[in-house]
Design an enzyme around this catalytic site. Structure first.
Site, PDB file in Angstrom:
ATOM      1  N   LYS A  54     -55.450 -49.915 -37.157  1.00 56.69           N
ATOM      2  CA  LYS A  54     -54.659 -48.780 -36.673  1.00 56.69           C
ATOM      3  C   LYS A  54     -53.416 -49.285 -35.935  1.00 56.69           C
ATOM      4  O   LYS A  54     -52.310 -48.777 -36.123  1.00 56.69           O
ATOM      5  CB  LYS A  54     -55.513 -47.886 -35.764  1.00 56.69           C
ATOM      6  CG  LYS A  54     -56.518 -47.060 -36.553  1.00 56.69           C
ATOM      7  CD  LYS A  54     -57.632 -46.464 -35.703  1.00 56.69           C
ATOM      8  CE  LYS A  54     -58.675 -45.796 -36.610  1.00 56.69           C
ATOM      9  NZ  LYS A  54     -59.875 -45.341 -35.891  1.00 56.69           N
ATOM     10  N   GLN A  98     -61.907 -44.390 -30.068  1.00 53.66           N
ATOM     11  CA  GLN A  98     -62.725 -44.894 -31.170  1.00 53.66           C
ATOM     12  C   GLN A  98     -64.195 -44.553 -30.922  1.00 53.66           C
ATOM     13  O   GLN A  98     -64.733 -44.851 -29.853  1.00 53.66           O
ATOM     14  CB  GLN A  98     -62.526 -46.419 -31.291  1.00 53.66           C
ATOM     15  CG  GLN A  98     -63.237 -47.063 -32.462  1.00 53.66           C
ATOM     16  CD  GLN A  98     -62.693 -46.618 -33.820  1.00 53.66           C
ATOM     17  OE1 GLN A  98     -61.484 -46.486 -34.005  1.00 53.66           O
ATOM     18  NE2 GLN A  98     -63.578 -46.368 -34.761  1.00 53.66           N
ATOM     19  N   ASP A 121     -57.003 -37.126 -33.681  1.00 53.91           N
ATOM     20  CA  ASP A 121     -58.218 -37.143 -34.497  1.00 53.91           C
ATOM     21  C   ASP A 121     -58.625 -35.727 -34.909  1.00 53.91           C
ATOM     22  O   ASP A 121     -59.460 -35.549 -35.793  1.00 53.91           O
ATOM     23  CB  ASP A 121     -59.373 -37.780 -33.697  1.00 53.91           C
ATOM     24  CG  ASP A 121     -59.769 -39.140 -34.244  1.00 53.91           C
ATOM     25  OD1 ASP A 121     -59.433 -39.424 -35.403  1.00 53.91           O
ATOM     26  OD2 ASP A 121     -60.421 -39.900 -33.502  1.00 53.91           O
TER      27      ASP A 121
END
Ligand code: NAD
Length: 304
Positions: A54, A98, A121
């Site tokens: 990422k 995460q 997200d």
């Protein structure tokens, strides 16, 4: 194999290039540099690999990118105060925590604290609500389903009226995928671990999205002739043929047999996975553009 293999790796690379060009234009015209913060807790090797890729993609896209690595035993309060700090940081447009988080941390407490407009997200209840209420243009859409939808549209164009079966009902993949397909006017079935006669349910589908997490569970003879198969699953299995202790990645679909019946199919690896990271970049750019008062870009259209 009769199916067309959908090259997610190439499509994702093309999308990242377009995003990089759009980011440069944004920076040149407004001075706003899209900024992303990735928070990782603990030492899970797979999570570390994801976070590194990422960060690499963000740099390639000319974004400002920061990583916060916290110890596995960090207190919940400390993590929450980091989120609050990032919420208030004007240089950061996207925050990603995460998952999974260690057991002593309440995952929903953390995710719900992220400002919805920075929730790249798309897991915050406000974004979930906007997507299910048909207000996709105001929501942040979860990256994996959004990337899967781009692959589906690129493969077969208009999805309206198609019978779609999504296997898996997770908040991260299955449910938002179903919401996106419904918004495209598909007739959507969500199948899960309690679904009866799964093979028969799948046999009806023009579009099959597999998000289960069980290696090669979906067999080739479940796939209708000409169907589109999007395999979200990523499963590591032993590969003794490659040497002792070696492993390889497979999807939830038995690729070779499914490719005999499908019209289009995504491989694993090289299908949905790279799209997830590209869509994270897309969401970060969207967050930065919205903050600058600019309209959203149509990423599917950008790909032409
Ligand atoms: P999850 O474990 O949260 O959900 C799995 C779902 O599968 C559940 O809803 C469950 O009901 C269903 N299921 C389990 N057994 C089943 C069975 N026998 N028959 C039918 N349904 C069954 O998983 P998730 O987070 O949604 O992830 C699913 C898969 O997708 C995993 O392999 C994961 O690694 C992968 N994934 C890939 C990406 C990517 O970028 N490609 C992103 C997220 C997840």
């Amino acid at each position: 194999m009769t199916a067309v293999r959908i090259d997610g790796k190439a499509i994702a690379a093309e999308l990242r290039e377009k995003i990089a060009a759009e980011a440069q234009t944004l920076i040149g015209e407004t001075g706003v540099v899209p900024g992303i913060a990735v928070v990782i807790v603990g030492e899970d090797p797979a999570s570390k690999v994801y976070v590194a890729s990422k960060g690499k993609a963000a740099k390639e896209c000319h974004f400002h990118s920061v990583e916060h690595s916290l110890c596995a035993d960090v207190g919940e309060a400390e993590l929450l105060s980091l989120i609050e700090e990032l919420n208030g940081d004007d240089a950061i447009h996207g925050i990603l925590v995460q998952l999974p988080l260690p057991d002593h941390i309440d995952e929903s407490k953390v995710l719900n604290l992220i400002r919805p407009d920075k929730d790249v997200d798309g897991f915050h209840p406000i974004n979930v609500g906007l997507l299910t209420a048909g207000e996709r243009d105001k929501a942040m859409v979860p990256c994996t389903p959004a990337g899967s939808l781009i692959l589906a549209k690129r493969a077969i164009g208009n999805l309206s009226g198609k019978d779609a079966v999504v296997i898996g009902r997770s908040n991260i993949v299955g449910k938002p995928m179903a919401a996106l397909l419904l918004a495209e006017s598909c007739t959507v079935t969500i199948a899960h671990s309690r679904t009866k006669d799964l093979p028969d349910v799948v046999r009806r589908a023009d579009i099959v999205v597999a998000a289960v997490g069980r290696p090669e569970m979906i067999k080739g003879d479940w796939i209708k002739k000409g169907a589109l198969v999007i395999d979200v699953g990523i499963n590591r299995i032993p590969a003794p043929e490659r040497g002792e202790g070696k492993t390889r990645l497979v999807g939830d679909v038995e690729f070779d047999s499914a490719a005999e019946n499908a019209g289009h199919i995504t491989p694993v690896p090289g299908g949905v996975g790279p799209m997830t990271i590209a869509l994270l970049m897309a969401n970060t750019l969207t967050a930065a553009r919205r903050k600058a008062g600019l309209d959203d870009l149509d990423y599917a259209a950008l790909l032409g």
